[in-house]
Write an enzyme that holds these catalytic residues in place. Structure first.
Site, PDB file in Angstrom:
ATOM      1  N   HIS B  13     -33.825  14.895 -37.256  1.00 32.16           N
ATOM      2  CA  HIS B  13     -35.250  13.554 -37.218  1.00 32.16           C
ATOM      3  C   HIS B  13     -34.642  13.405 -35.543  1.00 32.16           C
ATOM      4  O   HIS B  13     -34.958  12.068 -35.197  1.00 32.16           O
ATOM      5  CB  HIS B  13     -33.876  12.233 -37.746  1.00 32.16           C
TER       6      HIS B  13
HETATM    7  N1  LIG Z   1     -39.605  13.696 -53.311  1.00 31.85           N
HETATM    8  C1  LIG Z   1     -40.232  13.097 -53.119  1.00 31.85           C
HETATM    9  N2  LIG Z   1     -40.800  12.863 -53.479  1.00 31.85           N
HETATM   10  C2  LIG Z   1     -42.077  11.675 -53.488  1.00 31.85           C
HETATM   11  N3  LIG Z   1     -42.210  10.863 -52.786  1.00 31.85           N
HETATM   12  C3  LIG Z   1     -41.005  10.703 -51.936  1.00 31.85           C
HETATM   13  C4  LIG Z   1     -40.510  11.645 -52.089  1.00 31.85           C
HETATM   14  N4  LIG Z   1     -38.948  11.598 -51.348  1.00 31.85           N
HETATM   15  C5  LIG Z   1     -39.979  10.313 -50.483  1.00 31.85           C
HETATM   16  N5  LIG Z   1     -41.040   9.737 -50.892  1.00 31.85           N
HETATM   17  C6  LIG Z   1     -41.969   8.024 -50.859  1.00 31.85           C
HETATM   18  O1  LIG Z   1     -41.980   8.653 -49.740  1.00 31.85           O
HETATM   19  C7  LIG Z   1     -41.905   7.440 -49.226  1.00 31.85           C
HETATM   20  C8  LIG Z   1     -41.110   7.158 -47.522  1.00 31.85           C
HETATM   21  O2  LIG Z   1     -42.197   7.778 -46.445  1.00 31.85           O
HETATM   22  P1  LIG Z   1     -41.226   7.718 -44.716  1.00 31.85           P
HETATM   23  O3  LIG Z   1     -40.863   6.385 -44.742  1.00 31.85           O
HETATM   24  O4  LIG Z   1     -42.538   7.618 -44.238  1.00 31.85           O
HETATM   25  O5  LIG Z   1     -40.804   8.954 -44.654  1.00 31.85           O
HETATM   26  P2  LIG Z   1     -39.492   9.018 -44.628  1.00 31.85           P
HETATM   27  O6  LIG Z   1     -38.515   9.146 -45.202  1.00 31.85           O
HETATM   28  O7  LIG Z   1     -39.120  10.421 -44.106  1.00 31.85           O
HETATM   29  O8  LIG Z   1     -38.884   8.007 -42.972  1.00 31.85           O
HETATM   30  C9  LIG Z   1     -41.185   7.171 -49.909  1.00 31.85           C
HETATM   31  O9  LIG Z   1     -41.300   5.796 -50.087  1.00 31.85           O
HETATM   32  C10 LIG Z   1     -42.160   7.079 -51.472  1.00 31.85           C
HETATM   33  O10 LIG Z   1     -42.802   6.467 -51.936  1.00 31.85           O
HETATM   34 MG   LIG Z   2     -37.885   8.300 -40.958  1.00 33.79          MG
END
Ligand SMILES: Nc1ncnc2c1ncn2[C@@H]1O[C@H](COP(=O)(O)OP(=O)(O)O)[C@@H](O)[C@H]1O
Ligand SMILES: [Mg+2]
Ligand SMILES: Nc1ncnc2c1ncn2[C@@H]1O[C@H](COP(=O)(O)OP(=O)(O)O)[C@@H](O)[C@H]1O
Ligand SMILES: [Mg+2]
Ligand SMILES: [Mg+2]
Ligand SMILES: [Mg+2]
Lengths: 196, 128, 128, 196
Positions: B13
């Site tokens: 990241h």
């Molecule tokens: N393994 C997973 N399966 C389904 N949804 C997931 C998973 N991991 C994360 N999410 C979804 O992704 C969202 C977060 O997205 P985002 O903030 O854009 O990404 P990051 O976690 O990489 O910063 C979470 O609130 C959840 O709903």
């Molecule tokens: Mg993120």
């Protein structure tokens, strides 16, 4: 049924809702994640908007495929591959049967499950997609009330997938940001005229 | 040009983190092709499908071990794998320690079996 | 000033790597004091007793979790621990994943027991 | 017995040998490690030299303690804490009994064991320190031939500690750099007149 028109309208409406709630989504993500969900979704959907303007489409599957690729390449974060895979699978299913909304959304759910390997109750977007598919299959319809209910139920869940899972018990009491943005996606389906 | 059968890709990241790992690995793996993807397209903290795709393409090897920091990077890597023609092994192991082990062994001429066997105890990632 | 009972120290052979980890952790741990030591005294790849000692002193917390990349960093940390008055927990866990977990939990207000329990499955370091 | 004079001479001789063989030590480390052992040792010992010049000492334990602190703070790498702890423990033992060379070197070995948690046969400096202690305890003396023998036996060992352990089988057939520099340390003890 899915048409080029209502699919386009749906994506426009989704983009608008995310734009309007971008900082709210990031705030939710700050509480249990890294605070970028609004930024990620807005970036991905801005690319979808651009592609919608620049191109014309012959079928709803073309629209969905374009949107999927735009989300995959620009969203970043977990939500890029998750929403991207969902829309990609929906585009395949819509090519087979554009009339059956439930089956198409179910294909999207299966894409999310394949990509993220979550099940229900893990406090993710799956906790909105899964009951939405069940409603559509059982009743052929969906209300905004039901959507809100599904979204708000993530509040009392303990995260076991995604970044929020690092917090364990401490993820309790907060809405899942991906569940909230998925709520916008389904509300936009109603606003766009795909669902009534 | 690399003389080794395997390449290594680091997906993190944070740009500095990815680059720093490459520096650490290069100390013990001078002849291994190591590429990285760090941060979003505009170098903020996050994951970028396009950067990962580029790192996979830029790697001189046709068979790659990919290491990542968090689940969201992993999902982006998976999308890249589905669209790539290279043979890619996505490793659910400790990022720094796993990549270092793979690099040292690849430099030493170890086989695929030896490398995966040595990486096995470093498997610690389960949440998506 | 930090409001959290635990601080985090990162010790890596590469300055960019250590700094990059701090950036990753800060995303989820805004109120946790996180300091780092990277590279040798002249910023080459290596371990520096003096930089580690400085990172321990500069950390605002009196109780610290220390994470390291390779065994030689670990031994330098141990020397610093023996000479320091702070309460220091040297963690034999995956560097990035362990430090991220500790940072997220400390930010969330978790207890020492919860943090060490969550870190336990990330224990992967045995060679000195 | 240890005196200020022979301890100082010993450290000078050790510094000279490491300086003269700096690139050889780093080359050895390139084969099974990260190629910096010569640089590390030269940096640490240069600091020891500086401190030897700048200060005067009343007892061998003072000399050893100063050298230990210099090595700890300047060497870097694994060898800094290892040699540093060895000399620190030797300085404590020499204060108790400056006549018994074997016991003093044994205290150094124990410092290395405490710090690095290696045992014999793991292809580290322990594989020189340990048989040297045994020779000194049994025969009260040590020859350069014996030292060379101990050092060269590390060639056929498989590394299971330190960086070289990542190579597994592939560490076979190479001398351990820390064993080689430890060989210089004991040769310097002979040259410095501590051992005959
Ligand atoms: N393994 C997973 N399966 C389904 N949804 C997931 C998973 N991991 C994360 N999410 C979804 O992704 C969202 C977060 O997205 P985002 O903030 O854009 O990404 P990051 O976690 O990489 O910063 C979470 O609130 C959840 O709903
Ligand atoms: Mg993120
Ligand atoms: N756990 C250990 N116990 C004893 N000696 C060790 C250990 N780890 C490494 N060494 C010694 O240290 C030497 C390497 O020193 P150096 O190259 O200066 O450090 P680094 O490995 O940090 O680059 C090895 O050749 C070995 O003799
Ligand atoms: Mg996020
Ligand atoms: Mg070395
Ligand atoms: Mg080194």
């Amino acid at each position: 049924m899915f048409t080029v028109e209502n699919t386009t309208k749906w994506l426009h409406a989704f983009h608008e809702k995310v734009q309007a709630n971008q900082s709210y989504l990031s705030e939710l993500d700050s509480a249990i994640g890294d605070g970028d969900h609004g930024t990620n979704m807005a970036r991905g959907l801005a690319e979808v908007e651009r592609k919608l303007k620049e191109n014309s489409f012959e079928s709803p599957q073309e629209v969905l495929k374009m949107a999927a690729m735009a989300l995959i390449s620009k969203t970043g974060g977990a939500s890029g591959p998750l929403y991207g895979t969902a829309l990609l699978e929906m585009s395949k299913q819509v090519a087979i049967d554009p009339d059956h909304i439930g089956k198409t959304v179910e294909a999207g759910l299966n894409g999310i499950l394949k990509r993220g390997k979550a099940t229900t109750g893990e406090k993710t977007m799956v906790d909105v997609w899964k009951p939405v598919v069940e409603s559509l299959m059982a009743e052929q319809q969906l209300s905004k009330e039901r959507i809100h209910q599904f979204v708000s139920e993530t509040k009392e869940m303990k995260a076991t997938k995604g970044r929020a899972s690092y917090l364990g018990e401490r993820s309790l009491g907060h809405l899942d940001p991906g569940a909230v943005s998925s709520g916008y996606l389904f509300e936009a389906m109603i606003d766009g005229g795909i669902l009534s | 040009m690399t003389t080794k059968p395997f390449g290594i890709v680091i997906s993190s990241h944070v740009p500095a983190l990815a680059e720093g790992i490459v520096t650490l690995l290069k100390e013990v793996a001078k002849d291994v092709s190591i590429t990285y993807a760090g941060g979003t397209d505009d170098d903020q903290v996050g994951a970028s499908f396009e950067k990962i795709q580029q790192a996979v393409m830029d790697n001189e090897a046709d068979e790659l071990f990919v290491f990542y920091d968090l689940g969201s990077a992993k999902m982006n890597v998976e999308m890249v794998i589905e669209l790539s023609e290279k043979t890619i092994h996505l490793m659910d192991v400790a990022l720094v320690e796993g990549a270092y082990t793979a690099a040292a062994l690849t430099q030493g001429g170890a086989s695929f079996e030896t490398i995966t066997e040595q990486l096995q105890p470093l498997t610690i990632k389960s949440r998506g």
